[in-house]
Scaffold this motif. Sequence first.
Motif, PDB file in Angstrom:
ATOM      1  N   THR A   1      49.047  34.520  41.891  1.00 51.41           N
ATOM      2  CA  THR A   1      48.322  35.811  41.640  1.00 51.41           C
ATOM      3  C   THR A   1      46.883  35.614  40.997  1.00 51.41           C
ATOM      4  OG1 THR A   1      49.608  36.128  39.680  1.00 51.41           O
ATOM      5  CG2 THR A   1      50.474  37.239  41.931  1.00 51.41           C
TER       6      THR A   1
ATOM      7  N   ARG B   1      43.180  36.884  41.754  1.00 54.81           N
ATOM      8  CA  ARG B   1      42.485  37.697  40.951  1.00 54.81           C
ATOM      9  C   ARG B   1      41.136  36.941  40.664  1.00 54.81           C
ATOM     10  NH1 ARG B   1      44.032  40.854  36.669  1.00 54.81           N
ATOM     11  NH2 ARG B   1      46.286  40.230  37.089  1.00 54.81           N
TER      12      ARG B   1
ATOM     13  N   ARG C   1      42.548  43.016  46.054  1.00 56.08           N
ATOM     14  CA  ARG C   1      42.584  44.089  44.909  1.00 56.08           C
ATOM     15  C   ARG C   1      44.028  44.744  44.779  1.00 56.08           C
ATOM     16  NH1 ARG C   1      36.818  46.298  47.015  1.00 56.08           N
ATOM     17  NH2 ARG C   1      35.540  45.077  45.413  1.00 56.08           N
ATOM     18  N   SER C   2      44.557  45.052  45.965  1.00 52.76           N
ATOM     19  CA  SER C   2      45.920  45.834  45.589  1.00 52.76           C
ATOM     20  C   SER C   2      46.890  44.975  45.021  1.00 52.76           C
ATOM     21  CB  SER C   2      46.411  46.381  47.108  1.00 52.76           C
ATOM     22  OG  SER C   2      45.513  47.287  47.512  1.00 52.76           O
TER      23      SER C   2
ATOM     24  N   VAL D   1      46.247  42.576  42.629  1.00 56.53           N
ATOM     25  CA  VAL D   1      45.975  42.503  41.463  1.00 56.53           C
ATOM     26  C   VAL D   1      46.275  43.789  40.516  1.00 56.53           C
ATOM     27  CG1 VAL D   1      43.809  42.048  39.954  1.00 56.53           C
ATOM     28  CG2 VAL D   1      44.108  40.840  41.615  1.00 56.53           C
ATOM     29  N   THR D   2      45.957  44.652  41.285  1.00 52.53           N
ATOM     30  CA  THR D   2      46.347  46.055  40.698  1.00 52.53           C
ATOM     31  C   THR D   2      47.999  46.469  40.485  1.00 52.53           C
ATOM     32  OG1 THR D   2      44.585  47.281  41.474  1.00 52.53           O
ATOM     33  CG2 THR D   2      46.378  48.558  40.978  1.00 52.53           C
ATOM     34  N   GLY D   3      48.768  45.829  41.532  1.00 52.00           N
ATOM     35  CA  GLY D   3      50.170  46.062  41.391  1.00 52.00           C
ATOM     36  C   GLY D   3      50.666  45.020  40.317  1.00 52.00           C
TER      37      GLY D   3
ATOM     38  N   ASP E   1      49.133  44.110  37.573  1.00 54.70           N
ATOM     39  CA  ASP E   1      48.617  44.497  36.301  1.00 54.70           C
ATOM     40  C   ASP E   1      49.607  45.901  36.066  1.00 54.70           C
ATOM     41  OD1 ASP E   1      46.564  42.784  36.136  1.00 54.70           O
ATOM     42  OD2 ASP E   1      44.965  44.072  36.688  1.00 54.70           O
ATOM     43  N   ARG E   2      50.041  46.530  37.044  1.00 50.51           N
ATOM     44  CA  ARG E   2      50.766  47.737  36.608  1.00 50.51           C
ATOM     45  C   ARG E   2      52.486  47.243  36.393  1.00 50.51           C
ATOM     46  NH1 ARG E   2      49.006  51.748  41.617  1.00 50.51           N
ATOM     47  NH2 ARG E   2      46.918  52.808  40.724  1.00 50.51           N
TER      48      ARG E   2
ATOM     49  N   THR F   1      52.051  46.010  32.669  1.00 52.19           N
ATOM     50  CA  THR F   1      52.066  47.032  31.901  1.00 52.19           C
ATOM     51  C   THR F   1      53.363  47.797  31.860  1.00 52.19           C
ATOM     52  OG1 THR F   1      49.604  47.422  32.291  1.00 52.19           O
ATOM     53  CG2 THR F   1      50.636  49.530  31.330  1.00 52.19           C
TER      54      THR F   1
END
Length: 314
Positions: free
Chosen positions: A3, A7, A69-70, A72-74, A76-77, A80
């Motif tokens: 990942t 990124r 992008r999806s 990386v967003t996944g 990060d979420r 978090t």
Amino acid sequence: MDTEAVRSFVRAAELGQLQHAAGELGVTQQAVSKRIAALERELEVRLFTRTARGVELTLDGQAFLPHARSIVTGVDRAVTAIRPGSRALRIDVLGLRSAQAVVLHEYWRSHPDTDLDVVTLKVNDPHLAVAAVEAGDIDASFRSVTDPATLPRDVRMIHAFDSPLELLVGPRHPLAPARSLTPAQLRRHRIWVPGLAPRSEWSEFYDQLATEFDLRIDAAGPHFGDEVLLDILAESADVATLVGARDRYIWPTNHDLRRIPIVNPTLAYPLSLILPRTTPHPRLRAVVNHLASLTPLPGPTWRPSWATIPRRVG
């Protein structure tokens, strides 16, 4: 798929230069270049072409970018969602009408910006709540372990607050007219607490309470819910139960139930908070400070023998 390589690809594509991507990611340009090269080998395509101004996406790179992008967003979420301070503060209460939930709601009303997740673990054994705290499934639990020596090394318990008990009776009960009652006045009256679960903290509480004041605590029968219990109290001339002064109960007005304080001494149910010994959720300290600010019970108070836990965090 790495990942961090994905990124690196995304940032290089957005910035157009490997050097700028490396600066944002806090690594060397060579590291970014190696990550992207490894990603290209895994995908078996070329993602970039080099130009005098930096890098440009190939057709395959353009097709891969929205999916990258999806990813990386996944990621990060997901991080978090489990990182203390970034996710909601998760606290277990015995029930949403319990004194713990009422006090927690009072805290949230004065701190509405707090991201709070109130949960109710369907367990009677407090050690199961301890295990949930230890595993990080919840950040804290309003439960008490009556033998603190059995707590795991990474979990501790602090005193939260004392919940004074009241006698709840229907209008036909002989004690219904009383403005307040002493424990001695409860003797010989049937106090029904159905469904007391073995190994639960409240089972041990009622055992000590009955022994100390010679009370008739009747735990016979299953607990069919508060509504059924309230219906029975409304019609009965000889059944009473004990409730916490902060506990919320709702009943039809024609029930005419009476909540009668118990004094001299006040019978206090000690509520504890179980939390991690190290690195608790950063928002948990404010909740503990709110608990410490609650007004202590006035006058003489009886508590069970195990209610000797200090209140402190850090």
